[in-house]
Enzyme design. Structure first.
Site, short mmCIF file in Angstrom:
data_model
loop_
_atom_site.label_atom_id
_atom_site.label_comp_id
_atom_site.label_asym_id
_atom_site.label_seq_id
_atom_site.Cartn_x
_atom_site.Cartn_y
_atom_site.Cartn_z
N ASN A 236 0.86 -1.19 0.00
CA ASN A 236 0.00 0.00 0.00
C ASN A 236 0.89 1.24 0.00
O ASN A 236 2.11 1.13 0.00
CB ASN A 236 -0.94 -0.03 1.21
N ASP A 305 -3.99 -6.20 4.83
CA ASP A 305 -5.00 -7.04 5.48
C ASP A 305 -4.94 -8.49 5.00
O ASP A 305 -5.30 -9.40 5.73
CB ASP A 305 -6.40 -6.47 5.22
N LYS A 315 8.60 -16.98 -10.97
CA LYS A 315 7.75 -15.90 -11.48
C LYS A 315 6.49 -16.49 -12.11
O LYS A 315 6.57 -17.44 -12.89
CB LYS A 315 8.55 -15.11 -12.52
N PRO A 333 -2.70 -11.77 10.21
CA PRO A 333 -3.00 -11.59 11.64
C PRO A 333 -3.14 -10.11 11.96
O PRO A 333 -2.51 -9.27 11.31
CB PRO A 333 -1.75 -12.17 12.33
N ASP A 334 -3.97 -9.77 12.94
CA ASP A 334 -4.10 -8.37 13.35
C ASP A 334 -3.08 -8.11 14.47
O ASP A 334 -3.21 -8.63 15.59
CB ASP A 334 -5.53 -8.08 13.83
N ILE A 335 -2.08 -7.33 14.15
CA ILE A 335 -0.93 -7.18 15.05
C ILE A 335 -1.28 -6.37 16.30
O ILE A 335 -1.02 -6.81 17.43
CB ILE A 335 0.25 -6.54 14.29
N PHE A 352 -4.28 3.13 15.21
CA PHE A 352 -4.74 4.15 14.28
C PHE A 352 -5.94 3.57 13.53
O PHE A 352 -6.06 2.35 13.40
CB PHE A 352 -3.65 4.51 13.26
N LYS A 366 -13.55 -0.03 16.04
CA LYS A 366 -12.21 -0.65 15.95
C LYS A 366 -11.51 -0.68 17.32
O LYS A 366 -10.85 -1.64 17.67
CB LYS A 366 -11.34 0.17 14.98
N1 CTP Z 1 -3.46 -3.22 12.18
C1 CTP Z 1 -2.64 -4.24 12.59
N2 CTP Z 1 -2.64 -5.43 11.92
C2 CTP Z 1 -3.45 -5.61 10.86
C3 CTP Z 1 -4.30 -4.56 10.42
C4 CTP Z 1 -4.26 -3.37 11.11
O1 CTP Z 1 -1.90 -4.07 13.57
N3 CTP Z 1 -3.43 -6.75 10.23
C5 CTP Z 1 -3.48 -1.98 12.98
C6 CTP Z 1 -2.96 -0.74 12.29
O2 CTP Z 1 -1.58 -0.56 12.54
C7 CTP Z 1 -3.80 0.32 12.95
C8 CTP Z 1 -5.12 -0.37 13.25
O3 CTP Z 1 -4.83 -1.75 13.26
O4 CTP Z 1 -3.28 0.70 14.21
C9 CTP Z 1 -6.23 -0.11 12.26
O5 CTP Z 1 -5.79 -0.28 10.93
P1 CTP Z 1 -6.78 0.00 9.72
O6 CTP Z 1 -6.05 -0.24 8.45
O7 CTP Z 1 -7.47 1.31 9.93
O8 CTP Z 1 -7.90 -1.07 9.98
P2 CTP Z 1 -8.04 -2.57 9.66
O9 CTP Z 1 -7.97 -3.34 10.92
O10 CTP Z 1 -7.09 -2.98 8.57
O11 CTP Z 1 -9.57 -2.65 9.17
P3 CTP Z 1 -10.24 -2.11 7.82
O12 CTP Z 1 -9.19 -2.21 6.74
O13 CTP Z 1 -11.36 -3.06 7.64
O14 CTP Z 1 -10.67 -0.72 8.10
#
Ligand code: CTP
Length: 430
Positions: A236, A305, A315, A333-335, A352, A366
């Protein structure tokens, strides 16, 4: 807009290190920000940069000797009403005198007489810096409440590449703004009340330790990269600027900072421990191993995500006659949620929320979903504050609702204000 240091009296002490020339730029930057700068030099420093240079830059006479009839600057009047005294560069000799309370020149005498915050930026040969005497002196000064800006690493005048360099004037300037910014908002009562008791009893009370001293802070920053094959990936547009600005602001408050960063094109601030990662899974491994020992964790990374179910070894080739390619993506995973949900050694957790619609509702849900203490909402649909811009505008929520809104301003200033809010909120929970 009001200059950041308007109405601030700053005493700039220049001691005799080769980096004294950088103090000229520092003086100019401080004046540009509206500060009333008064320079005091050691005799050794005058061999490196002329007094006249600082006189021209600051618009005030420069003091060197205590008993100079010509100068008529007393150490008392120099620091009287000062908002900050900063010594840059601070040599090993000057630090030793400060520690021992020796007052044999105008600068060391002014230091003893100062009741304002004092900051030092040590700069010297690496062996002098690492010497136990210098290190103990620095620790003693820190314990007494003196703000210390760690030296940068890089080529030194003596030819070696190591720590001991005076940080760049812009960085010192930010450091000063952080100290004074913090005190500005705390200034409900006069900044430093005139001591009622003899000064010697008040000294350590007056010189508060740095706001974030002793705190361990981890920040995730930048994008993550999810490989598809040896040459392609999903990522991104995150520049990492916000996370890096937070790292600098936390460091300037005296915190011990670790930055876990995806690939970006910016340099980590000096004195911050950098852990470079690529994918979300790498970032999770790094954060998991360090989170338990932190006081505060801030998730500023734009974590991808999804990642590819498998990474092709070779390749991926175009197939003749096939017009579509389907990628099988799986959730990363959501860190930050993994930090927020820790059952033991859970640090104060800040996330954030990058949102484009229903921004406030999405951010607040969130916060709950990820078990955060604070969430910083960023409206990424607004072009002027979006990805890669230098400005930002944020709103901060805790579980009870909105706690702050910082209107559009440079990310460095937003970072300072956020750091202050985060540290205050963290301390309020103790
Ligand atoms: N974050 C994280 N790990 C992920 C996704 C997000 O740690 N896999 C953290 C980001 O660093 C940020 C927060 O979660 O502090 C929210 O990130 P954001 O991109 O706004 O939200 P998402 O959880 O990705 O949800 P969505 O894309 O559905 O809005």
């Amino acid at each position: 807009m009001k200059a950041r240091l308007q109405n601030r009296k700053i005493v700039l002490g220049v001691s005799g290190g080769i980096a004294a020339y950088k103090a000229c730029t520092l003086c100019r930057l401080l004046v540009k920000l509206g500060a009333d700068v008064h320079v005091v030099m050691t005799e050794a420093a005058t061999h490196l940069v002329g007094k006249a240079t600082f006189e021209a830059l600051s618009g005030h006479p420069v003091g060197v000797e205590i008993f100079s009839q010509a100068q008529r600057i007393s150490h008392i009047s120099l620091v009287k009403d000062a908002d900050l005294m900063i010594i840059a560069p601070a040599t090993a000799n000057t630090l030793a005198k400060f520690t021992a309370g020796i007052a044999d020149n105008l600068m060391t005498a002014a230091f003893l007489a100062a009741t304002c915050p004092v900051a030092v930026a040590p700069a010297m040969n690496v062996n002098m810096y690492r010497n136990a005497a210098t290190q103990e002196n620095i620790q003693t000064l820190k314990r007494r409440g003196v703000y210390v800006l760690n030296p940068a690493s890089g080529p030194l005048a003596c030819g070696v590449n190591a720590e001991g360099r005076l940080p760049e004037p812009e960085e010192i300037c930010e450091f000063i703004c952080t100290i004074l910014g913090e005190r500005l908002t705390l200034k409900v009562d006069p900044l430093l009340p005139k001591p009622q008791k003899p000064l010697e009893l008040m000294q350590t009370k007056l010189l508060n330790p740095a706001f974030g001293a002793g705190l361990k802070v981890l920040i995730t920053a930048g994008p993550t990269i999810e490989d598809l094959d040896p040459v392609r990936f999903i990522s991104n547009r995150s520049s990492g600027k916000m996370g890096y600005a937070l790292a600098l602001a936390f460091k300037n408050c005296g915190a011990e900072v670790t930055l876990v960063s995806g690939p970006v094109n910016i340099k980590a601030p000096e004195g911050v421990k950098l852990v470079c990662v690529r994918s979300a899974q790498d970032m999770l491994t790094a954060v998991d191993s360090l989170a338990g020992e932190q006081d505060i964790v801030v998730g500023a990374a734009a974590v991808a995500d999804y990642r590819s179910l498998s990474v092709a070894k070779d390749k991926i080739k175009k197939q003749d006659g096939v017009d579509e390619l389907c990628l099988h993506l799986i959730k990363n995973p959501d860190i930050i949620a993994s930090v927020g949900m820790r059952e033991v050694n859970r640090p104060y957790t800040v996330g954030f929320a990058a949102e484009t619609s229903h921004t406030e509702e999405n951010a607040q849900s969130k916060l709950i979903r990820k078990h955060l203490d604070l969430i910083v909402l960023n409206n990424v649909a607004k072009k002027e504050i979006g990805f890669d811009s230098n400005d930002n505008e944020v709103t901060v929520f805790n579980k009870d609702g909105k706690v702050a809104h910082f209107k559009t301003q440079p990310k460095s200033i937003i970072a300072e204000r956020l750091v202050k809010l985060i540290i205050e909120s963290f301390k309020a929970c103790l």
